[in-house]
Design an enzyme around this catalytic site. Structure first.
Site, PDB file in Angstrom:
ATOM      1  N   SER A 147       0.852  -1.194   0.000  1.00 21.73           N
ATOM      2  CA  SER A 147       0.000   0.000   0.000  1.00 21.73           C
ATOM      3  C   SER A 147       0.885   1.239   0.000  1.00 21.73           C
ATOM      4  O   SER A 147       2.087   1.147   0.266  1.00 21.73           O
ATOM      5  CB  SER A 147      -0.840  -0.041   1.282  1.00 21.73           C
ATOM      6  OG  SER A 147      -1.331   1.218   1.651  1.00 21.73           O
ATOM      7  N   TYR A 160      -3.141  -0.201  10.104  1.00 17.34           N
ATOM      8  CA  TYR A 160      -3.012  -0.557   8.682  1.00 17.34           C
ATOM      9  C   TYR A 160      -1.594  -0.253   8.195  1.00 17.34           C
ATOM     10  O   TYR A 160      -0.955  -1.088   7.524  1.00 17.34           O
ATOM     11  CB  TYR A 160      -4.051   0.247   7.901  1.00 17.34           C
ATOM     12  CG  TYR A 160      -4.171  -0.072   6.422  1.00 17.34           C
ATOM     13  CD1 TYR A 160      -4.878  -1.185   5.989  1.00 17.34           C
ATOM     14  CD2 TYR A 160      -3.611   0.759   5.454  1.00 17.34           C
ATOM     15  CE1 TYR A 160      -5.023  -1.466   4.636  1.00 17.34           C
ATOM     16  CE2 TYR A 160      -3.738   0.490   4.103  1.00 17.34           C
ATOM     17  CZ  TYR A 160      -4.453  -0.621   3.701  1.00 17.34           C
ATOM     18  OH  TYR A 160      -4.592  -0.895   2.351  1.00 17.34           O
TER      19      TYR A 160
HETATM   20  P1  NAP Z   1     -11.887  -4.765  -0.320  1.00 11.89           P
HETATM   21  O1  NAP Z   1     -12.675  -4.220  -1.439  1.00 11.89           O
HETATM   22  O2  NAP Z   1     -12.271  -4.342   1.065  1.00 11.89           O
HETATM   23  O3  NAP Z   1     -11.799  -6.376  -0.362  1.00 11.89           O
HETATM   24  C1  NAP Z   1     -11.079  -7.080   0.620  1.00 11.89           C
HETATM   25  C2  NAP Z   1     -11.382  -8.539   0.562  1.00 11.89           C
HETATM   26  O4  NAP Z   1     -10.725  -9.219   1.643  1.00 11.89           O
HETATM   27  C3  NAP Z   1     -12.866  -8.856   0.697  1.00 11.89           C
HETATM   28  O5  NAP Z   1     -13.212  -9.856  -0.238  1.00 11.89           O
HETATM   29  C4  NAP Z   1     -12.975  -9.366   2.123  1.00 11.89           C
HETATM   30  O6  NAP Z   1     -14.045 -10.249   2.317  1.00 11.89           O
HETATM   31  C5  NAP Z   1     -11.654 -10.123   2.243  1.00 11.89           C
HETATM   32  N1  NAP Z   1     -11.306 -10.433   3.629  1.00 11.89           N
HETATM   33  C6  NAP Z   1     -11.311  -9.610   4.704  1.00 11.89           C
HETATM   34  N2  NAP Z   1     -10.947 -10.292   5.808  1.00 11.89           N
HETATM   35  C7  NAP Z   1     -10.701 -11.569   5.439  1.00 11.89           C
HETATM   36  C8  NAP Z   1     -10.286 -12.756   6.117  1.00 11.89           C
HETATM   37  N3  NAP Z   1     -10.042 -12.754   7.434  1.00 11.89           N
HETATM   38  N4  NAP Z   1     -10.119 -13.895   5.413  1.00 11.89           N
HETATM   39  C9  NAP Z   1     -10.378 -13.924   4.091  1.00 11.89           C
HETATM   40  N5  NAP Z   1     -10.772 -12.841   3.367  1.00 11.89           N
HETATM   41  C10 NAP Z   1     -10.938 -11.680   4.035  1.00 11.89           C
HETATM   42  O7  NAP Z   1     -10.367  -4.372  -0.528  1.00 11.89           O
HETATM   43  P2  NAP Z   1      -9.614  -3.949  -1.873  1.00 11.89           P
HETATM   44  O8  NAP Z   1      -9.703  -2.489  -1.988  1.00 11.89           O
HETATM   45  O9  NAP Z   1     -10.036  -4.824  -2.990  1.00 11.89           O
HETATM   46  O10 NAP Z   1      -8.113  -4.261  -1.433  1.00 11.89           O
HETATM   47  C11 NAP Z   1      -7.523  -5.550  -1.564  1.00 11.89           C
HETATM   48  C12 NAP Z   1      -6.143  -5.513  -0.911  1.00 11.89           C
HETATM   49  O11 NAP Z   1      -5.373  -4.457  -1.480  1.00 11.89           O
HETATM   50  C13 NAP Z   1      -6.199  -5.228   0.597  1.00 11.89           C
HETATM   51  O12 NAP Z   1      -5.169  -5.921   1.243  1.00 11.89           O
HETATM   52  C14 NAP Z   1      -5.951  -3.740   0.668  1.00 11.89           C
HETATM   53  O13 NAP Z   1      -5.437  -3.318   1.892  1.00 11.89           O
HETATM   54  C15 NAP Z   1      -4.977  -3.547  -0.468  1.00 11.89           C
HETATM   55  N6  NAP Z   1      -4.954  -2.186  -1.018  1.00 11.89           N
HETATM   56  C16 NAP Z   1      -6.082  -1.581  -1.486  1.00 11.89           C
HETATM   57  C17 NAP Z   1      -5.996  -0.293  -2.008  1.00 11.89           C
HETATM   58  C18 NAP Z   1      -7.176   0.481  -2.531  1.00 11.89           C
HETATM   59  O14 NAP Z   1      -7.034   1.675  -2.801  1.00 11.89           O
HETATM   60  N7  NAP Z   1      -8.349  -0.117  -2.712  1.00 11.89           N
HETATM   61  C19 NAP Z   1      -4.757   0.343  -2.054  1.00 11.89           C
HETATM   62  C20 NAP Z   1      -3.634  -0.313  -1.558  1.00 11.89           C
HETATM   63  C21 NAP Z   1      -3.743  -1.581  -1.051  1.00 11.89           C
HETATM   64  P3  NAP Z   1     -15.477  -9.839   2.975  1.00 11.89           P
HETATM   65  O15 NAP Z   1     -15.780  -8.428   2.683  1.00 11.89           O
HETATM   66  O16 NAP Z   1     -16.412 -10.776   2.333  1.00 11.89           O
HETATM   67  O17 NAP Z   1     -15.286 -10.052   4.439  1.00 11.89           O
HETATM   68  C1  GCO Z   2      -6.824   5.171   3.439  1.00 10.45           C
HETATM   69  C2  GCO Z   2      -6.970   4.174   2.332  1.00 10.45           C
HETATM   70  C3  GCO Z   2      -5.633   3.583   1.949  1.00 10.45           C
HETATM   71  C4  GCO Z   2      -5.719   2.828   0.652  1.00 10.45           C
HETATM   72  C5  GCO Z   2      -4.457   2.254   0.139  1.00 10.45           C
HETATM   73  C6  GCO Z   2      -3.473   3.288  -0.262  1.00 10.45           C
HETATM   74  O1  GCO Z   2      -7.721   5.274   4.272  1.00 10.45           O
HETATM   75  O2  GCO Z   2      -5.830   5.914   3.407  1.00 10.45           O
HETATM   76  O3  GCO Z   2      -7.941   3.226   2.525  1.00 10.45           O
HETATM   77  O4  GCO Z   2      -4.935   3.055   2.964  1.00 10.45           O
HETATM   78  O5  GCO Z   2      -6.698   1.854   0.692  1.00 10.45           O
HETATM   79  O6  GCO Z   2      -3.922   1.264   0.964  1.00 10.45           O
HETATM   80  O7  GCO Z   2      -2.431   2.709  -0.960  1.00 10.45           O
END
Ligand code: NAP
Ligand code: GCO
Length: 288
Positions: A147, A160
């Site tokens: 992230s 986080y």
């Molecule tokens: P999201 O939309 O919230 O999806 C997260 C997924 O993880 C959901 O399917 C959730 O399932 C599942 N999950 C949560 N707890 C779990 C557990 N204990 N066991 C198995 N599955 C579990 O998140 P996203 O935005 O797609 O992000 C995916 C990854 O990328 C995360 O690690 C996030 O921190 C990272 N990330 C996201 C962003 C961004 O901007 N979106 C940026 C940087 C990094 P349920 O909802 O069904 O519980």
């Molecule tokens: C926040 C966001 C982030 C992003 C992502 C950034 O509240 O700042 O949720 O943490 O999801 O991880 O790279």
């Protein structure tokens, strides 16, 4: 092997954790298109069933089960089940993650622990479960979900940031310890991507104006937009494929330039420029 063939994943089994929707599903769809057999897990039965239906609709024969990445017994059972029904896992994406946006001085230990458990301990448990086979076959790819918070802090996201910073080092350590077995462990470091996780940061205000955080992120991003899940698919395939066989221990940031830019004054942004884009992203703005 021709250079384009090096990006193919034919015959590989790819496990993406938490892939019922969001980034996980985008990675899974990309892997299926590149020829891999997709395997996924989730914890919420309703989300899981909806995810399964979505894969079917997309013509993808995904194999999935309910499994919590923080529970070692469930993960071990899941991996055994996949090995028996699909085959040994060649590619693992530690995607499952959550965030709690709570000022640190108000955060309870329970919330802190939950974030650390899912975002940092989960990747440890899942990686541990697939490593023995990868070591035996002398190849494997592990991809972690880092992230911006693997590098930067911000208000309210202490747990986080601690987890994602730790995950960067776990990435380097898996590389250090298992590179000798031809196992590559790298991480994708997404910027701000429009998924349910970030939906609360993009919701319009009561008067119809932009969320202040939306304005902030666009002013911090040279591309002046949020990332889309499709923006990450190419990198996910690359890091899972033979094309990246000599890349190890790296976090590749895919952030529209945020980490290279000091940002501009948010009040200079022309809000009307983004109106059409809001409609395109509307279907993924609100988590149910
Ligand atoms: P999201 O939309 O919230 O999806 C997260 C997924 O993880 C959901 O399917 C959730 O399932 C599942 N999950 C949560 N707890 C779990 C557990 N204990 N066991 C198995 N599955 C579990 O998140 P996203 O935005 O797609 O992000 C995916 C990854 O990328 C995360 O690690 C996030 O921190 C990272 N990330 C996201 C962003 C961004 O901007 N979106 C940026 C940087 C990094 P349920 O909802 O069904 O519980
Ligand atoms: C926040 C966001 C982030 C992003 C992502 C950034 O509240 O700042 O949720 O943490 O999801 O991880 O790279």
């Amino acid at each position: 092997m021709g250079v384009m063939e090096k990006f193919r994943l034919d015959g590989k089994v790819a496990w993406i954790t938490g892939a019922s929707y969001g980034l996980g599903m985008a990675y899974a769809k990309a892997y299926a298109e590149a020829g891999a057999k997709v395997v996924f897990n989730d914890v919420n039965p309703e989300h899981f069933e909806r995810g399964l239906a979505e894969y079917k609709k997309a013509g993808i024969d995904a194999y999935g089960a309910l499994c919590d990445v923080t529970k070692e017994d469930q993960v071990e059972k899941f991996v055994k089940d996949v090995e028996a029904n699909v085959g040994p896992i060649d590619i693992l994406v530690n995607n499952a993650g959550i965030i709690k946006r709570i000022p640190m001085h108000e955060m309870g230990l329970k919330d802190w622990q939950l974030v650390i458990d899912i975002d940092l301990t989960g990747p440890f448990i899942c990686s541990k479960a697939v490593l023995p086979h990868m070591m035996e076959q002398k190849s494997g790819k592990i991809i972690n979900a880092c992230s911006m918070m693997s590098e930067f802090g911000r208000e309210t996201v202490s747990a986080y940031a601690a987890a994602k910073g730790g995950l960067k080092m776990l990435t380097r350590n898996i590389c250090s310890e298992y590179g000798q077995y031809n196992i590559q462990c790298n991480a994708i470091g997404p910027g701000y991507i429009a998924t349910p996780q970030t939906a609360p940061l993009r919701e319009k205000q009561a008067d119809g104006s932009m969320h202040p955080f939306d304005r902030f992120i666009r002013s911090k991003t040279p591309a002046q937009r949020w990332g889309h899940t499709e923006d990450l698919m190419g990198l996910a395939v690359f890091l899972a494929s033979p094309a990246s066989d000599f890349i190890n221990g790296q976090v590749v940031y895919i952030d529209g330039g945020i980490s290279a830019y000091i940002g501009q004054d948010p009040s200079n942004l022309d809000e009307s420029k983004f109106a059409a884009e809001e409609e395109v992203e509307g279907n993924i703005k609100v988590k149910d």
